[in-house]
Design a protein around this motif. Structure first.
Motif, PDB file in Angstrom:
ATOM      1  N   GLY A 131     -18.162   7.360  20.607  1.00  0.00           N
ATOM      2  CA  GLY A 131     -19.054   6.702  19.676  1.00  0.00           C
ATOM      3  C   GLY A 131     -18.920   5.187  19.669  1.00  0.00           C
ATOM      4  O   GLY A 131     -17.988   4.604  20.240  1.00  0.00           O
ATOM      5  N   THR A 132     -19.864   4.547  18.997  1.00  0.00           N
ATOM      6  CA  THR A 132     -19.870   3.078  18.865  1.00  0.00           C
ATOM      7  C   THR A 132     -20.342   2.740  17.458  1.00  0.00           C
ATOM      8  O   THR A 132     -21.454   2.260  17.266  1.00  0.00           O
ATOM      9  CB  THR A 132     -20.805   2.434  19.909  1.00  0.00           C
ATOM     10  N   ILE A 133     -19.488   2.979  16.486  1.00  0.00           N
ATOM     11  CA  ILE A 133     -19.921   2.822  15.101  1.00  0.00           C
ATOM     12  C   ILE A 133     -20.234   1.373  14.754  1.00  0.00           C
ATOM     13  O   ILE A 133     -21.094   1.098  13.911  1.00  0.00           O
ATOM     14  CB  ILE A 133     -18.855   3.396  14.137  1.00  0.00           C
ATOM     15  N   LEU A 134     -19.581   0.413  15.410  1.00  0.00           N
ATOM     16  CA  LEU A 134     -19.859  -0.988  15.126  1.00  0.00           C
ATOM     17  C   LEU A 134     -21.174  -1.446  15.743  1.00  0.00           C
ATOM     18  O   LEU A 134     -21.647  -2.549  15.450  1.00  0.00           O
ATOM     19  CB  LEU A 134     -18.711  -1.875  15.631  1.00  0.00           C
ATOM     20  N   ALA A 135     -21.766  -0.602  16.602  1.00  0.00           N
ATOM     21  CA  ALA A 135     -23.066  -0.921  17.199  1.00  0.00           C
ATOM     22  C   ALA A 135     -24.202  -0.149  16.548  1.00  0.00           C
ATOM     23  O   ALA A 135     -25.310  -0.095  17.081  1.00  0.00           O
ATOM     24  CB  ALA A 135     -23.039  -0.633  18.703  1.00  0.00           C
ATOM     25  N   ILE A 136     -23.937   0.455  15.383  1.00  0.00           N
ATOM     26  CA  ILE A 136     -24.971   1.200  14.673  1.00  0.00           C
ATOM     27  C   ILE A 136     -26.110   0.259  14.292  1.00  0.00           C
ATOM     28  O   ILE A 136     -25.882  -0.813  13.721  1.00  0.00           O
ATOM     29  CB  ILE A 136     -24.378   1.851  13.396  1.00  0.00           C
ATOM     30  N   ASP A 137     -27.344   0.644  14.619  1.00  0.00           N
ATOM     31  CA  ASP A 137     -28.502  -0.169  14.246  1.00  0.00           C
ATOM     32  C   ASP A 137     -29.259   0.489  13.096  1.00  0.00           C
ATOM     33  O   ASP A 137     -28.853   1.513  12.560  1.00  0.00           O
ATOM     34  CB  ASP A 137     -29.415  -0.394  15.452  1.00  0.00           C
ATOM     35  N   GLN A 138     -30.387  -0.105  12.735  1.00  0.00           N
ATOM     36  CA  GLN A 138     -31.130   0.378  11.578  1.00  0.00           C
ATOM     37  C   GLN A 138     -31.715   1.768  11.814  1.00  0.00           C
ATOM     38  O   GLN A 138     -31.744   2.607  10.910  1.00  0.00           O
ATOM     39  CB  GLN A 138     -32.259  -0.604  11.239  1.00  0.00           C
ATOM     40  N   ASN A 139     -32.180   2.033  13.038  1.00  0.00           N
ATOM     41  CA  ASN A 139     -32.728   3.354  13.333  1.00  0.00           C
ATOM     42  C   ASN A 139     -31.662   4.442  13.200  1.00  0.00           C
ATOM     43  O   ASN A 139     -31.927   5.539  12.679  1.00  0.00           O
ATOM     44  CB  ASN A 139     -33.318   3.377  14.746  1.00  0.00           C
ATOM     45  N   ALA A 140     -30.443   4.139  13.670  1.00  0.00           N
ATOM     46  CA  ALA A 140     -29.356   5.103  13.543  1.00  0.00           C
ATOM     47  C   ALA A 140     -29.005   5.343  12.078  1.00  0.00           C
ATOM     48  O   ALA A 140     -28.727   6.468  11.670  1.00  0.00           O
ATOM     49  CB  ALA A 140     -28.129   4.613  14.308  1.00  0.00           C
ATOM     50  N   LEU A 141     -29.031   4.281  11.275  1.00  0.00           N
ATOM     51  CA  LEU A 141     -28.759   4.441   9.845  1.00  0.00           C
ATOM     52  C   LEU A 141     -29.809   5.326   9.178  1.00  0.00           C
ATOM     53  O   LEU A 141     -29.484   6.172   8.330  1.00  0.00           O
ATOM     54  CB  LEU A 141     -28.725   3.076   9.161  1.00  0.00           C
ATOM     55  N   TYR A 142     -31.073   5.130   9.558  1.00  0.00           N
ATOM     56  CA  TYR A 142     -32.131   5.970   8.993  1.00  0.00           C
ATOM     57  C   TYR A 142     -31.906   7.438   9.355  1.00  0.00           C
ATOM     58  O   TYR A 142     -32.105   8.339   8.530  1.00  0.00           O
ATOM     59  CB  TYR A 142     -33.500   5.511   9.506  1.00  0.00           C
ATOM     60  N   LEU A 143     -31.509   7.683  10.602  1.00  0.00           N
ATOM     61  CA  LEU A 143     -31.268   9.059  11.037  1.00  0.00           C
ATOM     62  C   LEU A 143     -30.109   9.681  10.263  1.00  0.00           C
ATOM     63  O   LEU A 143     -30.213  10.808   9.756  1.00  0.00           O
ATOM     64  CB  LEU A 143     -30.984   9.093  12.537  1.00  0.00           C
ATOM     65  N   ILE A 144     -28.993   8.959  10.160  1.00  0.00           N
ATOM     66  CA  ILE A 144     -27.820   9.484   9.459  1.00  0.00           C
ATOM     67  C   ILE A 144     -28.129   9.717   7.986  1.00  0.00           C
ATOM     68  O   ILE A 144     -27.783  10.756   7.406  1.00  0.00           O
ATOM     69  CB  ILE A 144     -26.628   8.530   9.629  1.00  0.00           C
ATOM     70  N   ALA A 145     -28.812   8.746   7.359  1.00  0.00           N
ATOM     71  CA  ALA A 145     -29.162   8.894   5.951  1.00  0.00           C
ATOM     72  C   ALA A 145     -30.131  10.059   5.745  1.00  0.00           C
ATOM     73  O   ALA A 145     -30.018  10.809   4.762  1.00  0.00           O
ATOM     74  CB  ALA A 145     -29.776   7.600   5.418  1.00  0.00           C
ATOM     75  N   GLY A 146     -31.082  10.231   6.668  1.00  0.00           N
ATOM     76  CA  GLY A 146     -32.026  11.335   6.556  1.00  0.00           C
ATOM     77  C   GLY A 146     -31.338  12.691   6.674  1.00  0.00           C
ATOM     78  O   GLY A 146     -31.638  13.623   5.919  1.00  0.00           O
ATOM     79  N   ILE A 147     -30.393  12.810   7.617  1.00  0.00           N
ATOM     80  CA  ILE A 147     -29.657  14.065   7.783  1.00  0.00           C
ATOM     81  C   ILE A 147     -28.793  14.357   6.560  1.00  0.00           C
ATOM     82  O   ILE A 147     -28.721  15.492   6.076  1.00  0.00           O
ATOM     83  CB  ILE A 147     -28.807  14.015   9.070  1.00  0.00           C
ATOM     84  N   LEU A 192     -26.592  19.636  12.465  1.00  0.00           N
ATOM     85  CA  LEU A 192     -27.257  18.396  12.069  1.00  0.00           C
ATOM     86  C   LEU A 192     -26.240  17.305  11.729  1.00  0.00           C
ATOM     87  O   LEU A 192     -26.390  16.150  12.145  1.00  0.00           O
ATOM     88  CB  LEU A 192     -28.169  18.648  10.877  1.00  0.00           C
ATOM     89  N   ASN A 193     -25.199  17.664  10.982  1.00  0.00           N
ATOM     90  CA  ASN A 193     -24.210  16.659  10.613  1.00  0.00           C
ATOM     91  C   ASN A 193     -23.349  16.240  11.796  1.00  0.00           C
ATOM     92  O   ASN A 193     -22.877  15.098  11.843  1.00  0.00           O
ATOM     93  CB  ASN A 193     -23.341  17.198   9.470  1.00  0.00           C
ATOM     94  N   LEU A 194     -23.139  17.128  12.740  1.00  0.00           N
ATOM     95  CA  LEU A 194     -22.425  16.735  13.955  1.00  0.00           C
ATOM     96  C   LEU A 194     -23.275  15.810  14.807  1.00  0.00           C
ATOM     97  O   LEU A 194     -22.763  14.875  15.433  1.00  0.00           O
ATOM     98  CB  LEU A 194     -22.032  17.979  14.754  1.00  0.00           C
ATOM     99  N   VAL A 195     -24.593  16.041  14.838  1.00  0.00           N
ATOM    100  CA  VAL A 195     -25.497  15.136  15.546  1.00  0.00           C
ATOM    101  C   VAL A 195     -25.450  13.751  14.901  1.00  0.00           C
ATOM    102  O   VAL A 195     -25.412  12.726  15.592  1.00  0.00           O
ATOM    103  CB  VAL A 195     -26.930  15.695  15.547  1.00  0.00           C
ATOM    104  N   ALA A 196     -25.438  13.711  13.557  1.00  0.00           N
ATOM    105  CA  ALA A 196     -25.316  12.423  12.872  1.00  0.00           C
ATOM    106  C   ALA A 196     -23.967  11.778  13.167  1.00  0.00           C
ATOM    107  O   ALA A 196     -23.876  10.564  13.365  1.00  0.00           O
ATOM    108  CB  ALA A 196     -25.490  12.621  11.360  1.00  0.00           C
ATOM    109  N   GLY A 197     -22.914  12.597  13.222  1.00  0.00           N
ATOM    110  CA  GLY A 197     -21.583  12.057  13.443  1.00  0.00           C
ATOM    111  C   GLY A 197     -21.372  11.519  14.852  1.00  0.00           C
ATOM    112  O   GLY A 197     -20.673  10.516  15.034  1.00  0.00           O
ATOM    113  N   PHE A 198     -21.992  12.162  15.863  1.00  0.00           N
ATOM    114  CA  PHE A 198     -21.719  11.688  17.218  1.00  0.00           C
ATOM    115  C   PHE A 198     -22.391  10.355  17.498  1.00  0.00           C
ATOM    116  O   PHE A 198     -21.994   9.633  18.415  1.00  0.00           O
ATOM    117  CB  PHE A 198     -22.104  12.758  18.259  1.00  0.00           C
ATOM    118  N   GLN A 199     -23.389   9.966  16.695  1.00  0.00           N
ATOM    119  CA  GLN A 199     -23.987   8.646  16.860  1.00  0.00           C
ATOM    120  C   GLN A 199     -22.971   7.538  16.571  1.00  0.00           C
ATOM    121  O   GLN A 199     -23.043   6.455  17.145  1.00  0.00           O
ATOM    122  CB  GLN A 199     -25.185   8.484  15.914  1.00  0.00           C
TER     123      GLN A 199
END
Length: 288
Positions: A131-147, A192-199
């Motif tokens: 993973g690259t949590i420090l490279a999380i962008d806005q689209n990734a945040l929307y996905l994680i928040a949506g899940i 779904l939560n694992l998909v959010a987590g692997f981002q």
């Protein structure tokens, strides 16, 4: 000094704020799911499922590169397929569900690493695995928040039959409940939560922020809602501590967050409400 060590990184740097929001959103969804996995004695199944999403994410990477929608969709499809196939094998043959998940997990891990290596470099493989949590962008945040939002809503809708299916599936079948449906919906939430987590944490450690807070919460709470709430708090705290340590020491963020959750688990085991120290201190003495 306390401000510089704790709050300053999040105030001064946008990437740190995005990483912290991602950790909090992951904790909201993964915490309750991890508690239910623990109570259903499926903790290692969660680990197997985290590896099962790797081939789908790898196929998405092969087609579109490091594209969040493509890798997320691929991970979701393959993760659900592995969950359903493992359940089918365990219900139609003499192979137990844990052995079935282990077989699919090893196959998925090997296939995913091979697919990524066909197109990407070792750096790309590290991004997918860790993973690259420090490279999380806005689209990734929307996905994680949506899940996370979908997880909380779906858990609220199926909470009673899901808890009943967890503790007494025989009774649920006796009253005409559709236990298999709730089991499939629960596996959907896990994937779904694992998909959010692997981002953010990668496929190898996505399950870390799901299971470690859940197990730590067991030492603080007795009721199921209390354990779910405690797991969320532990995930939040692990994210804050891990990101701060990572920022000030320059080490990888994902493993540091998971190790922070491990440290909280150890402290909970020792000093929690149901921890070993509290139990020994409260043990009644025999009267002479």
């Amino acid at each position: 000094m306390a401000y510089d060590a704790t709050l300053a990184p999040f105030v001064e740097f946008g990437f740190m704020r995005r990483a912290l929001v991602a950790c909090m959103a992951l904790g909201l969804g993964s915490g309750p799911v991890g508690v239910l996995l623990m109570l259903r004695r499926m903790s290692l199944v969660g680990d197997a499922m985290s590896h099962a999403v790797l081939p789908g994410a790898a196929v998405g990477f092969l087609i579109a590169g490091l594209s969040l929608p493509a890798m997320g969709l691929g991970g979701l499809v393959v993760g659900l397929a592995v969950a359903l196939l493992s359940g089918l094998v365990s219900r139609t043959t003499a192979v137990r569900e844990d052995a079935s998940f282990a077989s699919f997990y090893l196959t998925s891990l090997a296939a995913g690493v091979l697919i990524v290596s066909l197109k990407g470099s070792s750096v790309d493989l590290l991004h997918v695995l860790f993973g690259t949590i420090l490279a999380i962008d806005q689209n990734a945040l929307y996905l994680i928040a949506g899940i996370s939002s979908l997880t909380l809503v779906l858990l609220a809708l199926i909470y009673r039959p899901l808890v009943m299916e967890c503790f007494d599936p025989g009774f649920l079948r006796a009253v005409g409940g559709r236990g298999h449906l709730y089991h499939v919906l629960f596996l959907l939430l896990v994937v779904l939560n694992l998909v959010a987590g692997f981002q953010s944490l990668g496929t190898l450690m996505a399950v870390g922020l799901m299971m470690l807070p859940a197990v730590a919460a067991r030492f603080w709470a007795v009721s199921l809602p209390g354990m779910m709430f405690s797991a969320m708090l532990v995930a939040f705290l692990a994210g804050i501590i891990g990101l701060n340590i990572s920022f000030h020491t320059g080490v990888a963020s994902g493993p540091t967050i998971v190790l922070s959750a491990s440290g909280i688990y150890l402290l909970s085991f020792l000093f929690g409400r149901l921890g070993i120290v509290r139990q020994r201190l409260s043990r009644p003495h025999l009267a002479g």
